[in-house]
Motif scaffolding. Structure first.
Motif, PDB file in Angstrom:
ATOM      1  N   SER A 146     -12.680   1.181  -8.514  1.00  0.00           N
ATOM      2  CA  SER A 146     -13.671   2.045  -9.224  1.00  0.00           C
ATOM      3  C   SER A 146     -14.028   3.147  -8.173  1.00  0.00           C
ATOM      4  N   SER A 147     -14.889   4.265  -8.952  1.00  0.00           N
ATOM      5  CA  SER A 147     -15.555   5.211  -8.034  1.00  0.00           C
ATOM      6  C   SER A 147     -14.341   5.566  -7.074  1.00  0.00           C
ATOM      7  N   MET A 148     -13.329   5.812  -7.502  1.00  0.00           N
ATOM      8  CA  MET A 148     -12.222   6.421  -6.493  1.00  0.00           C
ATOM      9  C   MET A 148     -12.539   8.018  -5.992  1.00  0.00           C
ATOM     10  N   SER A 149     -11.973   8.157  -5.195  1.00  0.00           N
ATOM     11  CA  SER A 149     -12.198   9.646  -4.457  1.00  0.00           C
ATOM     12  C   SER A 149     -11.374  10.498  -5.416  1.00  0.00           C
ATOM     13  N   ILE A 150     -11.239  11.940  -5.301  1.00  0.00           N
ATOM     14  CA  ILE A 150     -10.471  12.832  -5.834  1.00  0.00           C
ATOM     15  C   ILE A 150      -9.230  12.587  -5.261  1.00  0.00           C
ATOM     16  N   ARG A 151      -9.158  12.837  -3.785  1.00  0.00           N
ATOM     17  CA  ARG A 151      -7.695  12.294  -3.260  1.00  0.00           C
ATOM     18  C   ARG A 151      -7.746  11.259  -2.408  1.00  0.00           C
ATOM     19  N   SER A 152      -6.969  10.456  -2.289  1.00  0.00           N
ATOM     20  CA  SER A 152      -6.838   9.163  -1.381  1.00  0.00           C
ATOM     21  C   SER A 152      -5.838   9.485  -0.374  1.00  0.00           C
ATOM     22  N   PHE A 153      -5.993   8.965   0.702  1.00  0.00           N
ATOM     23  CA  PHE A 153      -4.977   9.224   1.828  1.00  0.00           C
ATOM     24  C   PHE A 153      -4.789   7.837   2.380  1.00  0.00           C
ATOM     25  N   LYS A 154      -3.484   7.468   2.146  1.00  0.00           N
ATOM     26  CA  LYS A 154      -3.131   5.968   2.646  1.00  0.00           C
ATOM     27  C   LYS A 154      -2.268   5.947   4.202  1.00  0.00           C
ATOM     28  N   LEU A 155      -3.215   5.881   5.287  1.00  0.00           N
ATOM     29  CA  LEU A 155      -2.413   5.705   6.492  1.00  0.00           C
ATOM     30  C   LEU A 155      -1.565   4.496   6.526  1.00  0.00           C
ATOM     31  N   PRO A 156      -0.501   4.575   7.229  1.00  0.00           N
ATOM     32  CA  PRO A 156       0.528   3.765   7.404  1.00  0.00           C
ATOM     33  C   PRO A 156      -0.046   2.338   8.130  1.00  0.00           C
ATOM     34  N   ASN A 157       0.332   1.144   7.616  1.00  0.00           N
ATOM     35  CA  ASN A 157       0.069  -0.037   8.436  1.00  0.00           C
ATOM     36  C   ASN A 157       1.023  -0.953   8.019  1.00  0.00           C
ATOM     37  N   PRO A 158       2.193  -1.237   8.748  1.00  0.00           N
ATOM     38  CA  PRO A 158       3.044  -2.312   8.167  1.00  0.00           C
ATOM     39  C   PRO A 158       2.524  -3.521   8.838  1.00  0.00           C
ATOM     40  N   MET A 159       1.620  -4.036   9.569  1.00  0.00           N
ATOM     41  CA  MET A 159       1.132  -5.029  10.123  1.00  0.00           C
ATOM     42  C   MET A 159       0.362  -6.113   9.385  1.00  0.00           C
ATOM     43  N   TYR A 160      -0.461  -5.783   8.748  1.00  0.00           N
ATOM     44  CA  TYR A 160      -1.297  -6.780   7.914  1.00  0.00           C
ATOM     45  C   TYR A 160      -1.512  -6.050   6.491  1.00  0.00           C
ATOM     46  N   TYR A 161      -1.911  -6.878   5.654  1.00  0.00           N
ATOM     47  CA  TYR A 161      -2.380  -6.755   4.455  1.00  0.00           C
ATOM     48  C   TYR A 161      -3.632  -7.325   3.927  1.00  0.00           C
ATOM     49  N   ILE A 162      -4.678  -6.790   3.482  1.00  0.00           N
ATOM     50  CA  ILE A 162      -5.930  -6.904   3.216  1.00  0.00           C
ATOM     51  C   ILE A 162      -6.230  -6.673   1.732  1.00  0.00           C
ATOM     52  N   PRO A 163      -6.185  -7.618   0.643  1.00  0.00           N
ATOM     53  CA  PRO A 163      -6.274  -7.523  -0.688  1.00  0.00           C
ATOM     54  C   PRO A 163      -7.796  -6.992  -1.088  1.00  0.00           C
ATOM     55  N   ASN A 189       3.864  -1.568  -3.779  1.00  0.00           N
ATOM     56  CA  ASN A 189       4.650  -2.499  -4.586  1.00  0.00           C
ATOM     57  C   ASN A 189       4.670  -3.849  -4.462  1.00  0.00           C
ATOM     58  N   LEU A 190       4.225  -4.157  -3.093  1.00  0.00           N
ATOM     59  CA  LEU A 190       4.460  -5.588  -2.690  1.00  0.00           C
ATOM     60  C   LEU A 190       2.975  -6.526  -3.060  1.00  0.00           C
ATOM     61  N   GLY A 191       3.376  -7.777  -3.576  1.00  0.00           N
ATOM     62  CA  GLY A 191       2.158  -8.639  -3.633  1.00  0.00           C
ATOM     63  C   GLY A 191       1.557  -8.940  -2.537  1.00  0.00           C
ATOM     64  N   PRO A 192       0.372  -9.528  -2.399  1.00  0.00           N
ATOM     65  CA  PRO A 192      -0.177  -9.949  -1.136  1.00  0.00           C
ATOM     66  C   PRO A 192       0.894 -10.841  -0.208  1.00  0.00           C
ATOM     67  N   TRP A 193       0.637 -10.362   1.110  1.00  0.00           N
ATOM     68  CA  TRP A 193       1.565 -10.964   1.711  1.00  0.00           C
ATOM     69  C   TRP A 193       0.686 -11.324   3.293  1.00  0.00           C
ATOM     70  N   LYS A 194       1.236 -12.403   4.087  1.00  0.00           N
ATOM     71  CA  LYS A 194       0.298 -12.666   5.256  1.00  0.00           C
ATOM     72  C   LYS A 194       0.786 -12.476   6.440  1.00  0.00           C
ATOM     73  N   THR A 195       1.875 -12.320   6.448  1.00  0.00           N
ATOM     74  CA  THR A 195       2.776 -11.915   7.651  1.00  0.00           C
ATOM     75  C   THR A 195       3.805 -10.967   7.293  1.00  0.00           C
TER      76      THR A 195
END
Lengths: 264, 264
Positions: free
Chosen positions: A247-264, A63-69
């Motif tokens: 695009s070319s997304m997988s049938i199911r995606s799995f989001k591992l937790p990472n509250p330390m950094y964000y890569i756009p 839900n968040l926009g790009p963040w740097k720290t």
């Protein structure tokens, strides 16, 4: 509310900062554990605790926009989460769900069913690096991080290693799709093997012409090539939404937790 | 860990179960608040607390497969979250992020920039219904839920009402895209208007031929029609991933929290 005041997080959520648990959490790497100098440092205002949980929900739900720290007020919160039981439990949960899906999906078994894994914070943990750099509170430093990568000592994320072996045993071909530069190819392979990852089908890294691309674009292009090669992307595991969306997304995606950094 | 044993959640996270706060949380509807009969009922084992938090993040990050009811051990956890500050804060966070994006996006201003809102648990809250049905612990009962819908008294989600007004003021056309049946059209319009929602461009509901479709399919088809009509879907707010994923996705999606039920 006022009556309650300050509560210690490690009491509130029972986050155990014992060395034994911690070593188990992030693998067998040479992690330097930073203990709080005294318990007071670990005390987090309950309002801050709620706000930071809300922020983390925003991160994980994309839900968040790009963040740097990370938010400054969440520094202790993120540290507690990463070093405590929360991160470990979340990793186990996502790995378990992915494994259940992998097992339930009917493979064609022509060698074209694949599972895509990201590398950093998905298979390998850079927590030893981030624990020395504020758990995301410091602005990302490419030069310093590259030095860390070149050491080749990032430990395996245990839950992901188990998933990796599980999907391999089920017959999926494994593609590693990482934003790391091809410059780090040798050490990345060494690091992966040393951490227990073997027999992947392909390791895809950024070539010089990919460096300017957003991760979402780069990874979508590469998944596109997989599909053009006749592969069916059944599952995709990554700690960034840019590993999973596009695009070319997988049938199911799995989001591992990472509250330390964000890569756009 | 053992030393800590049981801790009361309302102490741990400072969840205030006071009527005043609660009314403010979910609008002005005739909500019946269920208080725990004694404090012991509200005590949640710390391990359960951690596991249920992990489960909730699995829900919000779309890591879980389809589920029909919340985990039995998480009944108190979900109740506490929904009635406490956590849910309210999460709603405010997602609304704030959506508003910031809406304001930062450059509109063409030809009347074709649109924002899509889901209805249930996005604009209107069915918490009064779910608080009488175990907060997701009971299997979904279409007949009972339809009776509730026909009352037309679901209160507004305050943070969403503010976002709604904000995007309308910015010049976005508003499309309401709901899985509700067209049978409930009259009462849905009445309920929305009574709760403060006005001036939407279009309210799209399920026709009889849509009932067998998964929400992801139904909603993708409808977004497709919007695009064919020359509209640009800038933002999309929904509490289910099936509101947000599929084809003709918005530029940015906003996932509102909902640990009570899952719609595929």
């Amino acid at each position: 509310m006022k009556k309650i005041g300050y509560l210690c997080v490690f009491v509130m959520l029972g986050l155990a900062h014992c060395e034994e648990n911690y070593k188990k959490d992030i693998g067998s790497g040479p992690l330097v554990i930073r203990y709080p100098e005294n318990n007071e440092k670990m005390c987090i205002d309950e309002e801050v605790q709620l706000k930071c949980t809300s922020w983390r929900f925003g991160v994980e739900a994309n839900n968040l926009g790009p963040w740097k720290t990370i938010p400054e007020e969440c520094d202790d919160y993120v540290e507690d989460y990463m070093l405590g039981k929360g991160y470990k439990l979340d990793l186990e949960m996502v790995s378990k769900e992915a494994g259940a899906f992998a097992a339930s999906h009917e493979l064609v078994n022509d060698g074209k069913d694949i599972w895509v894994f990201d590398v950093d914070e998905t298979l390998l943990s850079n927590l030893p690096y981030y624990s020395e750099h504020g758990f995301g509170l410091e602005l990302f430093d490419h030069i310093e991080f590259d030095k860390w990568v070149e050491k080749g000592i990032a430990p395996a994320i245990q839950a992901s290693l188990e998933l990796y072996q599980e999907v391999a045993n089920l017959g999926y071909k494994i593609f590693l799709l990482t934003g790391r530069s091809i410059r780090h190819k040798g050490v990345t392979i060494e690091n992966l093997v040393r951490s227990g990852f073997h027999d992947w089908e392909k390791l895809i890294m950024r070539n010089p012409e990919d460096h300017a691309k957003l991760a979402t674009i780069f990874k979508s292009e590469k998944r596109n090539e997989m599909e053009k090669g006749g592969f069916r992307i059944v599952g995709n595991s990554g700690d960034q939404w840019s590993d999973l969306l596009g695009s070319s997304m997988s049938i199911r995606s799995f989001k591992l937790p990472n509250p330390m950094y964000y890569i756009p």
